[in-house]
Design an enzyme around this catalytic site. Structure first.
Site, mmCIF file in Angstrom:
data_model
loop_
_atom_site.group_PDB
_atom_site.id
_atom_site.type_symbol
_atom_site.label_atom_id
_atom_site.label_comp_id
_atom_site.label_asym_id
_atom_site.label_seq_id
_atom_site.Cartn_x
_atom_site.Cartn_y
_atom_site.Cartn_z
ATOM 1 N N GLU A 1 10.160 0.848 10.606
ATOM 2 C CA GLU A 1 11.213 1.835 10.407
ATOM 3 C C GLU A 1 10.552 3.186 10.576
ATOM 4 O O GLU A 1 9.828 3.662 9.706
ATOM 5 C CB GLU A 1 11.820 1.658 9.011
ATOM 6 C CG GLU A 1 13.147 2.358 8.881
ATOM 7 C CD GLU A 1 13.120 3.365 7.778
ATOM 8 O OE1 GLU A 1 12.994 4.563 8.103
ATOM 9 O OE2 GLU A 1 13.202 2.960 6.608
ATOM 10 N N CYS B 1 13.944 10.143 6.698
ATOM 11 C CA CYS B 1 13.975 9.678 8.093
ATOM 12 C C CYS B 1 15.365 9.817 8.705
ATOM 13 O O CYS B 1 15.501 10.033 9.898
ATOM 14 C CB CYS B 1 13.464 8.248 8.191
ATOM 15 S SG CYS B 1 14.253 7.171 7.017
ATOM 16 N N LYS C 1 0.849 -1.193 0.000
ATOM 17 C CA LYS C 1 0.000 0.000 0.000
ATOM 18 C C LYS C 1 0.882 1.241 0.000
ATOM 19 O O LYS C 1 1.477 1.602 1.000
ATOM 20 C CB LYS C 1 -0.924 0.048 1.228
ATOM 21 C CG LYS C 1 -2.038 1.066 0.991
ATOM 22 C CD LYS C 1 -2.590 1.710 2.217
ATOM 23 C CE LYS C 1 -1.792 2.807 2.812
ATOM 24 N NZ LYS C 1 -1.642 4.046 1.997
ATOM 25 N N GLU D 1 10.903 14.963 15.712
ATOM 26 C CA GLU D 1 11.190 14.901 14.275
ATOM 27 C C GLU D 1 10.355 15.967 13.561
ATOM 28 O O GLU D 1 9.128 15.937 13.607
ATOM 29 C CB GLU D 1 10.819 13.514 13.746
ATOM 30 C CG GLU D 1 11.173 13.357 12.288
ATOM 31 C CD GLU D 1 10.859 11.959 11.748
ATOM 32 O OE1 GLU D 1 9.732 11.489 11.964
ATOM 33 O OE2 GLU D 1 11.745 11.367 11.104
ATOM 34 N N SER E 1 5.547 7.191 10.361
ATOM 35 C CA SER E 1 5.628 7.919 11.628
ATOM 36 C C SER E 1 5.518 6.988 12.830
ATOM 37 O O SER E 1 4.971 5.882 12.751
ATOM 38 C CB SER E 1 4.518 8.963 11.684
ATOM 39 O OG SER E 1 3.268 8.319 11.726
#
Ligand code: NAD
Length: 488
Positions: free
Chosen positions: A255, A289, A180, A389, A234
């Site tokens: 991840e 990331c 997806k 982040e 996220s």
């Protein structure tokens, strides 16, 4: 469901292109450079996800897939690498149109996509077991078998690269899959499966299902017939995925985000450090990331280094990725607003914005969201701006005076994805590496995730499990131990 029409890009289930007949169940896919609509893709839900999982299951248990020799799966993957390179212009252009990144970065992503296929092509017939000396008269050995159906949930920042690594390793290990892509950037994943059609893979081995996270993504991660879930995105979504997977006892690879430090010592090669500190925060407009989003720098060189960094940053050209400016737009207004809130917070709290920090209007792109790359100076190491982040081109500068202090600051966030160390003192680099709580360390260079052969993943809340390299094979195989008695 009906067959695809020309203006709408369907999703790919059981070897067929499908699109919803109901136009209200389509998602608009935009070009972040100027906000124009690029395509429409199906907004799938539980029902279509179920069809895709069923197709993947049917393919997985089929004689055709089960009896394909590992060597032949490898050969097929080599062909995919060739196809990708033959179509590199189209793929790179589409990636740039959909993600916004400069064309040169998209070309690099296309090459990495091809490398994933080559790497795992070579691995397909080398997934080995062991023999275990249990006792005389018994031969005990292990076999690594495919896990079954893998659900891949892909983020919007590196859609082609991550789709490629997902498909490559899943096929190398003999699994089948449902992917997806992110709702914002599904186009290169769909293009890639379209390009692979002539290879004649059994129907259902690869299924690509578009849709929103809370609908299609949630349906995929909670589907009872999925055997492994790989997620990149996220922290918040990662938690939801773990929760739904736990109900079905399905392993996950996560991840998640990062707040990766670039630890710069006074004895660094300044030119080299500057080049990479800059690259690591501006690549893909900081929407990476492993973005080097904290500059942890020795106090004695900070002012001088920042002066040079500002000059380099302000020299970058900003504009649509297709024109190959150095720096493209932010993926969406939503992400732009999120980043802007962090910058506003810095301003409210008296943190000095020494470069950038505002929206840049680009001619003819009024609905594109361009943000000047931003440096926030003297951010306390425990401030939200040094901890969260931001996922944009914003670097927080934090100073240290001793090596111990540098390590403490580097380890002070909930994340632990990557780190860069810049020093000429190689013993010091090793001492620090030893104490860093993160999954990847770069010394005197920085690889934003590294090459396809280097295991990649996080410590702490950056996730667990490793993608890339041979290490990733653990996620996609399960181990069977066999004990055969051949004499008393
Ligand atoms: P996200 O985590 O919500 O989305 C990533 C993928 O997960 C998308 O395919 C999305 O459709 C899917 N998803 C969303 N909700 C889901 C759910 N409930 N169940 C299953 N799948 C779901 O990320 P986002 O909203 O696109 O971006 C928000 C933040 O996430 C960013 O600001 C950034 O901090 C982080 N992010 C990190 C990475 C990374 O590379 N680690 C990539 C993208 C976003």
């Amino acid at each position: 469901m009906e067959t695809i029409n020309v203006h709408v890009q369907g999703c790919y289930i059981d070897g067929e292109w499908k699109v919803s007949a109901d136009k209200s169940r389509l998602i608009e896919v935009k070009n972040p450079a100027d906000g124009s609509v690029l395509a429409y893709v199906p907004r799938t839900d539980k029902e279509e996800i179920d069809l895709a999982v069923k197709a993947a299951r049917k393919a997985f248990v089929s004689k055709e897939w089960k009896t394909t020799k590992p060597y032949n799966r490898g050969k097929l993957l080599y062909k995919v690498a060739e196809i990708i390179r033959e179509n590199k212009e189209e793929l790179a252009k589409l990636e740039t149109l959909n993600v916004g990144k400069p064309l040169a970065q998209s070309f690099a992503d296309v090459e990495v996509a091809a490398l994933y296929f080559e790497y795992y092509a070579g691995v397909a017939d080398k997934i080995l077991g062991e023999t275990i000396p249990v006792q005389p008269g018994i031969i005990d050995f292990t076999v690594r078998e495919p896990v079954g159906i893998v659900g891949h949930i892909i983020p919007w920042n590196y859609p082609l690269q991550i789709t490629a690594r997902s498909i490559a390793i899943s096929i190398a290990t003999g699994n089948t899959m449902v992917l997806k892509p992110a709702e914002d950037t599904p186009l290169t994943a769909l293009k890639l499966v379209e390009l692979l059609e002539p290879l004649g893979l059994p129907k259902g081995v690869i299924n690509v299902v578009t849709g929103y996270g809370h609908e299609a993504g949630a349906a995929l991660s909670s589907h009872p017939d999925i055997n492994h879930i790989t997620f990149v995105g996220s922290l918040e979504t990662g938690k939801k995925i773990m929760e739904s997977a736990s109900k079905n006892i399905v392993p996950v690879t996560l991840e998640l985000g990062g707040k990766s430090p670039q630890i710069v010592f006074a004895d660094c090669n300044e030119e080299q450090a500057l080049e990479w500190v800059l690259k690591a925060i501006v690549q893909n407009s900081g929407q990476t990331c492993t973005a080097g989003s904290r500059l942890v720098i020795e106090k004695s060189i900070k002012d001088h280094f920042i002066k040079k960094l500002v000059v380099a940053m302000e020299g970058l050209s900003i504009g649509p990725g297709l024109n190959n400016y150095d720096f493209g737009p932010i993926i969406s207004q939503k992400q732009f607003n999120r980043i802007q809130k962090f910058i506003d917070l810095a301003k409210q709290e008296g943190i000095r914005v020494v470069s950038g920090g505002t929206r840049q209007m680009v001619k003819g792109c009024d609905d594109g969201y361009y943000l000047q790359p931003t440096i926030l100076d003297d951010v306390p190491y425990d401030h939200l701006l040094a901890q969260e982040e931001i996922f944009g081109p914003v670097i927080s500068v934090i100073t240290f005076e001793t090596e111990d202090e540098a390590i403490e600051i580097a380890n002070s966030t909930q994340y632990g994805l990557s780190a860069g160390i810049w020093t000429q003192d190689i013993s010091r680099a090793h001492r620090i590496t030893d104490q860093l709580q993160c999954g990847q360390v770069f010394i005197n260079h920085y690889g934003a995730g590294g090459g396809v052969a280097q295991p990649f993943g996080g410590y702490k809340k950056s996730g667990f499990g490793r993608e890339k390299g041979l290490e990733a094979l653990r996620n996609y195989t399960q181990l069977k131990n066999v004990a055969l008695k051949f004499s008393e």
